[in-house]
Design a protein around this motif. Structure first.
Motif, PDB file in Angstrom:
ATOM      1  N   THR A 138       0.812  -0.987   0.046  1.00 27.96           N
ATOM      2  CA  THR A 138       0.005   0.023   0.087  1.00 27.96           C
ATOM      3  C   THR A 138       0.854   1.359  -0.014  1.00 27.96           C
ATOM      4  OG1 THR A 138      -1.625  -1.148   1.268  1.00 27.96           O
ATOM      5  CG2 THR A 138      -1.833   1.191   1.449  1.00 27.96           C
ATOM      6  N   ASP A 163       5.416   3.283   1.920  1.00 27.64           N
ATOM      7  CA  ASP A 163       5.028   1.982   1.559  1.00 27.64           C
ATOM      8  C   ASP A 163       4.616   1.173   2.673  1.00 27.64           C
ATOM      9  OD1 ASP A 163       4.938   2.482  -1.355  1.00 27.64           O
ATOM     10  OD2 ASP A 163       6.952   1.568  -1.597  1.00 27.64           O
ATOM     11  N   ASP A 196      -1.972   4.853  -3.581  1.00 26.52           N
ATOM     12  CA  ASP A 196      -3.441   4.358  -3.418  1.00 26.52           C
ATOM     13  C   ASP A 196      -4.525   5.446  -2.581  1.00 26.52           C
ATOM     14  OD1 ASP A 196      -2.926   1.766  -4.364  1.00 26.52           O
ATOM     15  OD2 ASP A 196      -1.357   1.631  -2.565  1.00 26.52           O
ATOM     16  N   HIS A 222      -4.845  -2.234  15.549  1.00 26.85           N
ATOM     17  CA  HIS A 222      -4.519  -1.024  14.819  1.00 26.85           C
ATOM     18  C   HIS A 222      -5.735  -0.113  14.997  1.00 26.85           C
ATOM     19  CE1 HIS A 222      -0.829  -2.028  12.959  1.00 26.85           C
ATOM     20  NE2 HIS A 222      -1.113  -3.361  12.824  1.00 26.85           N
ATOM     21  N   ALA A 249      -1.519   4.641   6.467  1.00 26.34           N
ATOM     22  CA  ALA A 249      -1.623   3.515   5.792  1.00 26.34           C
ATOM     23  C   ALA A 249      -2.450   2.414   6.428  1.00 26.34           C
ATOM     24  CB  ALA A 249      -0.215   2.866   5.666  1.00 26.34           C
ATOM     25  N   PHE A 250      -2.221   2.029   7.667  1.00 25.34           N
ATOM     26  CA  PHE A 250      -2.992   1.217   8.582  1.00 25.34           C
ATOM     27  C   PHE A 250      -4.486   1.505   8.674  1.00 25.34           C
ATOM     28  CE2 PHE A 250       1.186   0.262  10.037  1.00 25.34           C
ATOM     29  CZ  PHE A 250       1.036  -1.085   9.973  1.00 25.34           C
ATOM     30  N   ARG A 251      -4.695   2.877   8.605  1.00 26.16           N
ATOM     31  CA  ARG A 251      -6.309   3.499   8.506  1.00 26.16           C
ATOM     32  C   ARG A 251      -6.743   2.817   7.337  1.00 26.16           C
ATOM     33  NH1 ARG A 251      -9.605   5.997  11.801  1.00 26.16           N
ATOM     34  NH2 ARG A 251      -8.532   5.715  13.979  1.00 26.16           N
ATOM     35  N   PHE A 252      -5.996   3.260   6.070  1.00 30.96           N
ATOM     36  CA  PHE A 252      -6.557   3.076   4.696  1.00 30.96           C
ATOM     37  C   PHE A 252      -6.696   1.397   4.574  1.00 30.96           C
ATOM     38  CE2 PHE A 252      -5.476   1.648   0.265  1.00 30.96           C
ATOM     39  CZ  PHE A 252      -6.508   2.293  -0.387  1.00 30.96           C
ATOM     40  N   ILE A 253      -6.055   0.580   4.826  1.00 33.62           N
ATOM     41  CA  ILE A 253      -6.263  -0.794   4.719  1.00 33.62           C
ATOM     42  C   ILE A 253      -7.404  -1.197   5.667  1.00 33.62           C
ATOM     43  CG2 ILE A 253      -3.968  -1.548   3.889  1.00 33.62           C
ATOM     44  CD1 ILE A 253      -3.127  -2.684   6.412  1.00 33.62           C
ATOM     45  N   ALA A 254      -7.654  -0.754   6.701  1.00 31.06           N
ATOM     46  CA  ALA A 254      -8.807  -0.930   7.554  1.00 31.06           C
ATOM     47  C   ALA A 254     -10.028  -0.243   6.895  1.00 31.06           C
ATOM     48  CB  ALA A 254      -8.830  -0.479   8.936  1.00 31.06           C
ATOM     49  N   GLY A 255     -10.056   0.316   5.864  1.00 27.79           N
ATOM     50  CA  GLY A 255     -11.278   1.127   5.235  1.00 27.79           C
ATOM     51  C   GLY A 255     -11.695   2.459   5.653  1.00 27.79           C
ATOM     52  N   THR A 308     -11.837   5.584   4.869  1.00 26.64           N
ATOM     53  CA  THR A 308     -11.563   6.779   3.967  1.00 26.64           C
ATOM     54  C   THR A 308     -12.847   7.562   3.857  1.00 26.64           C
ATOM     55  OG1 THR A 308     -12.560   5.176   1.904  1.00 26.64           O
ATOM     56  CG2 THR A 308      -9.712   5.328   2.409  1.00 26.64           C
TER      57      THR A 308
END
Ligand code: KG4
Ligand code: ZN
Length: 342
Positions: free
Chosen positions: A2, A20, A76, A155, A319-325, A327
């Motif tokens: 990511t 990244d 991303d 996270h 980055a960790f917030r983004f992969i947890a959705g 947005t």
């Protein structure tokens, strides 16, 4: 993998970074940071409107450098500090991030600045093999505006265990520095003077050590330093000032170490994270490192350059917030100067 581009403008540092996230660790790709310390020094502290003007002047040229180093198409999401911080300063970063996300058709990830400080411990260090923290972890946040113990269960999963009843630790450093005539920024100047002093010269109070909870207080200590300086009056030689600085710093470090020992005992955490600008303090770093060693706890200390405000830590949290959705639509993002981590 990511890739996140982040913007930080909550106080007197303008930062843009690209990172990244790969296999649970954050790798910096491009980093830009400009401090306004030289500008605010003349005022003896940060002037919010001046900070905003300086952010405005630098942010687009900085963004253009960042986008010539990294192709926007490879990013991303865009992350940005939405609080806590100075409202006019935050607005510059947030509006820039919104415009970039909207024009580039990228998701926007609003980030809490304090969460960013915690995630500085996830940034990989090329000169060390240390692994990222494991949960549950205890985080001690000590910055200019905050001093608190936070239990991190996963996270983005935080529970506040205790906080200061009055001044933040960094604020106490800044105020005592002013009393000693050292100026802004207070923390590093006072810490430097303290290296020349005797930490046992004055016995300043260590408040709340037996309060039975994880609350902190620094205003009694600050007032005690003020009275001591008044009583010394004309005998305030450079050596006496260094002794006062060393004795004050020793009291702050004792309070934080003692309360951290209690917090580790209460939570049973085996991972300790030090976060926020006061994490740059060498004496605190060493004392908490010794405590962790004695307690069989893994100590996660951000690299020195990531202890103070920067955009890399915001990108790491983003980055960790983004992969947890987590947005938002860029049009719906607004600043929150009083945002807290929980
Ligand atoms: O995290 P930070 O850069 O900004 C905020 O989010 O507040 O923290 C700034 C605070 C200031 O109060 C500054 O005096 C303190 O961190 N600080 C230090 C040191 N370096 C910065 N305090 C003690 N010792 C230091 N070496
Ligand atoms: Zn900060």
């Amino acid at each position: 993998m990511t890739r996140i581009l982040a913007i930080e403008s909550s106080c007197d540092e303008t930062g843009i970074a690209v990172v990244d996230l790969l296999n649970g660790a954050v790798h910096p790709v491009a980093e830009f940071l400009r401090s306004q310390i030289d500008i605010h020094e003349a005022y003896g502290g940060v002037v919010p409107e001046v900070a905003a003007r300086e952010h405005l002047e630098i942010i687009l040229p900085m963004l253009s450098h960042a986008l010539s180093a990294v192709d926007l198409a490879s990013v991303d999401a865009i992350a940005v500090t939405r609080g806590p911080g100075l409202a006019p300063a935050l607005r510059v970063g947030v509006e820039t991030a919104k415009a970039l996300a909207y024009a580039g058709n990228k998701p926007l990830v609003p980030v809490c600045h304090l969460e960013g400080h915690i995630y500085a411990s996830w940034i990989s260090n090329p000169s060390s093999v240390s692994l990222p923290p494991e949960f549950p972890a205890l985080a001690l946040i000590v910055s200019g505006g905050h001093s608190e113990f936070v239990l991190m269960k996963g996270h983005g999963k935080f529970e506040r265990l205790g906080e200061t009843l009055d001044d933040a630790a960094g604020e106490a450093f800044d105020k005592v520095s002013k009393m000693l005539g050292l100026g802004y920024p207070g923390g590093p100047k006072l810490a430097q003077l303290a290296t020349l002093g005797n930490r046992f010269a004055y016995s300043f109070p260590r408040s709340m050590l037996d309060s039975g909870d994880l609350m902190l207080s620094f205003s009694g200590l600050k007032t005690s330093v003020l009275y001591q300086l008044r009583s010394l009056d004309s005998n305030l030689t450079d050596q006496v000032k260094a002794d006062v600085a060393a004795s004050f710093q020793a009291a702050v470090v004792d309070i934080l170490v003692s309360k951290t020992r209690q917090a580790l005992a209460v939570t049973g955490c085996k991972h300790l994270i030090l976060a926020g600008g006061v994490a740059a303090n060498e004496s605190l770093r060493q004392s908490l490192s010794a405590l962790s060693h004695d307690s069989g706890v893994t100590f996660h200390l951000p690299q020195f350059k990531y202890s103070l405000d920067n955009a890399t830590m915001i990108a790491a949290a983003g980055a960790f917030r983004f992969i947890a959705g987590h947005t938002v639509d860029p049009r719906d993002c607004s600043i929150d100067p009083n945002l807290d981590i929980v």
